[in-house]
Structure formats: C-alpha cells, structure tokens
Design a protein around this motif. Structure first.
Motif, PDB file in Angstrom:
ATOM      1  N   ASP A 148       0.619  -1.201   0.194  1.00  0.00           N
ATOM      2  CA  ASP A 148      -0.054   0.047  -0.072  1.00  0.00           C
ATOM      3  C   ASP A 148       0.693   1.413   0.089  1.00  0.00           C
ATOM      4  OD1 ASP A 148      -2.592   0.819  -0.474  1.00  0.00           O
ATOM      5  OD2 ASP A 148      -3.102   0.963   1.814  1.00  0.00           O
ATOM      6  N   LEU A 159      -1.584  -3.394  -3.148  1.00  0.00           N
ATOM      7  CA  LEU A 159      -2.024  -2.278  -3.086  1.00  0.00           C
ATOM      8  C   LEU A 159      -3.647  -2.103  -2.775  1.00  0.00           C
ATOM      9  CD1 LEU A 159      -0.592  -0.512  -6.176  1.00  0.00           C
ATOM     10  CD2 LEU A 159       0.130  -0.550  -3.907  1.00  0.00           C
ATOM     11  N   ASP A 161      -7.213  -0.644  -3.229  1.00  0.00           N
ATOM     12  CA  ASP A 161      -8.056   0.323  -4.142  1.00  0.00           C
ATOM     13  C   ASP A 161      -8.815   1.298  -3.533  1.00  0.00           C
ATOM     14  OD1 ASP A 161      -9.054   1.747  -6.345  1.00  0.00           O
ATOM     15  OD2 ASP A 161      -9.535  -0.001  -7.543  1.00  0.00           O
ATOM     16  N   THR A 319       1.782  -6.709  -9.412  1.00  0.00           N
ATOM     17  CA  THR A 319       0.947  -5.834  -8.505  1.00  0.00           C
ATOM     18  C   THR A 319      -0.492  -6.514  -8.199  1.00  0.00           C
ATOM     19  OG1 THR A 319       1.816  -3.698  -9.063  1.00  0.00           O
ATOM     20  CG2 THR A 319      -0.375  -3.663  -8.188  1.00  0.00           C
ATOM     21  N   VAL A 321      -4.124  -5.914  -6.714  1.00  0.00           N
ATOM     22  CA  VAL A 321      -4.977  -4.912  -6.199  1.00  0.00           C
ATOM     23  C   VAL A 321      -6.112  -5.424  -5.256  1.00  0.00           C
ATOM     24  CG1 VAL A 321      -6.437  -2.753  -6.975  1.00  0.00           C
ATOM     25  CG2 VAL A 321      -4.511  -3.423  -8.027  1.00  0.00           C
TER      26      VAL A 321
END
Length: 335
Positions: A148, A159, A161, A319, A321
């Motif tokens: 994050d 990460l 969202d 990555t 999400v």
C-alpha cells in the motif's frame, strides 16, 4: 549461568531422534502428528530456543521474513501484521518485526534484516522515496514486497484500491441526496490519502458537483483528533450533512463533535467509517463501513514473498490490487 537447552535435550525429552526434532522445527520431512506434539511439548517444557544462525549455516535458510511497518500501535497495521504472521507461520516461516517512521530507520532495519540473513522483506514504510531505486528497498538484495505504498513499478506490490472504494461511498451518499460530504483521511504524502482524495473528487466531478476543500481534512497522523476541523465545518454557511472518516481518532473525534452539537446520527448527520468491522464495532448506531480486506492483502503479500524466496516468481514485478467492501449499517439516511 544457566546452560542453553540443546536440540539433543529436546530429542531426549521427547524420546525421538535429533533428526526428528530437526524435521519438526524446520517443517520439512515426515513426522506423525503424535510425534510432532511430543516434540512441541518438550520444546515448551524445556524452554528451547532454536539457534537461527546455526540453522542458517547448516541449511542455508533462516526461514525468517522481515516485516517493516511505521507504527505497530496503529490498529490497521496491527491487524494486517497479525494476518501476515499467521499465514507465514502456516508456511513454516517466522516473522521479524521492525518499526520505522523515518528514512534513516528504514535503512537501518533493512541492513539489520540483511545481517541477520533474513530471506525477504514485507514493507509498508512511512515514507515514499523520490527515487525508489536508491531507497533501501531498491538497493537490497533481499526479495521485497511493498504494501500500500507507491514506490514505483520495480517492486512486487499489494495495493488497496482506495480510489474505487471512496467512489463507492460517495456514490452511495450522493444517491441519498448528500451534496456536502466531509472527508477525514490520512495525509497526501502517502498513497492511501492521495487515492482516497482522488476518488472523492472524481465522484463529485462525475455527479456535477463542486469540490470544496473546506470539507476535507487530511491528517499526517492516525492519532490526530478531528474535533477542531469538524467544529469549523459545522460553522460553515453550508455545513456538511455527511461524514466519511478513517476509523481511528479521526472518526471518533468528528462523531463526538456532532453529538456535542446536539445532532442525531443518522437524522442530522450520516456517517461512513473506513477500516474494519473490529475497529468500528463499538459505534452506535451500527456504522456503515468501507471495509478493508486485510486477510486478502496479507495473503497476497505472503504469497508474493514466498514465490520470490522459493525462486518460482516471474522476473517482472507484480501488482495485486485489493478491493474494499461497502457494508451498510444504520448510520446513514437521506438528507
């Protein structure tokens, strides 16, 4: 001086071979459940502590992952840490935790992880570097997963969202007729705060409503109270009719001021909390929440780092999400 308990002592107490104790400690090879239980009971009874340096020299693997985070007292980070630790232990790895709130400390901890021969790093640093490649995470030889934070495309990352999550909340409140929505979130120097603000502004723009910076308070500390900013907002000619706030002091402070002013939730003010149901469960009425999926985030971080450690990951950075869920409570109503 008390003599250090050896693996030989554990084997004698459990009535098994030294090799069997080693297999149980390393999580490798076969040992029946009954034997494992005997070994673990002997370890607990004798207070045996493995010599990780010796184990690394013997096997070439410390089976330990470093976890770097800003402040373990932050409830969100503590929940994520607990999930990561549980999943790592399930895979036969230990976690070495380091707390850092400045770049120099990041560098110290990464060097410490390297010197202790850890096998990888999961990091959610308090600082995003202008040149991520020259950061301690960009220069270390240890596999690293960033959680994050925006440290550029060269890292495996997990990460949340935040932008899309904030859009969900705003669209819900706009559908209830709210046009003046107060936002209390983390500061823009880190990705979560920037992305929340981006989603907030995008939802207003898409709906054709103006953005008013007086309704936004972005805090640099999760310990900061939102009471005075909330009081200022209530004194505006057009005060907010709804609040979105991260479920720490930011949410509790804003709600306190609302109730102090004699306002009712949700009749006079609608409220949406951001975080987990555990951090929001004491609020009354039950709060509508944008819920973080910490288990999914922790699971993705552990999976990415283990694939790097075990050399089964692709050469390019990946990555993952994670989406947030909007859970409806009883804290929101029509204007």
């Amino acid at each position: 001086m008390t003599e250090r308990v050896s693996i030989r002592d554990v084997a004698a107490a459990a009535e098994v071979s030294i090799g069997t104790v080693s297999r149980v400690l390393n999580g490798s090879g076969y040992a029946s459940q009954a034997v494992r239980q005997r070994v673990q009971q002997a370890i607990a009874r004798l207070g045996y502590e493995p010599d990780f340096t010796a184990r690394h020299l013997r096997t070439g693997h410390s089976r330990t992952i470093g976890y770097l985070l800003p402040n373990i007292a932050n409830p969100f980070l503590a929940i994520h840490l607990a999930e990561v630790e549980k999943l790592a232990q399930g895979a036969g790895y230990s976690l070495f935790i380091g707390s850092s709130e400045r770049p120099a400390r990041d560098k110290e901890l990464v060097a410490f992880f390297e010197n202790r021969r850890l096998e990888g790093i999961i990091a959610s640093p308090s600082h995003e570097y202008e040149d991520p490649k020259s950061s301690p995470f960009g220069t270390t030889s240890l596999p690293t997963v960033i959680v994050d934070r925006d440290l550029g495309p060269g890292f495996d990352s997990v990460l949340v969202d935040h932008c899309q999550g904030m859009r969900k909340v705003m669209e819900y409140l706009l559908a209830l007729g709210h046009r003046r929505v107060a936002l209390f979130a983390s500061g823009p120097r880190l990705r979560p705060g920037r992305e929340k603000l981006r989603g907030y502004r995008a939802a207003l723009e898409d709906a054709g409503f103006a953005f008013d910076e007086r309704l936004v308070h972005l805090s640099e500390s999760w310990l900061e109270s939102s009471r005075e900013p909330m009081r200022r907002m209530l004194r505006l000619e057009a005060p907010p009719t709804a609040i979105i706030a991260v479920g720490t002091q930011l949410l509790s402070g804003a709600v306190h001021v609302v109730r102090e002013a004699g306002m009712d939730i949700p009749r006079d003010m609608s409220v949406v909390g951001i975080g987990t149901l555990e951090t929001l469960e004491l609020m009354y009425p039950p709060v509508t929440a944008l819920r973080y999926n910490f288990h999914q985030s922790a699971s993705a971080a552990v999976q990415l780092i283990l694939q790097r450690i075990e050399k089964v990951a692709p050469p390019h950075a990946r990555t993952v999400v994670i989406q947030s869920d909007l859970i409806l409570g009883a804290s929101c109503g029509a204007v």
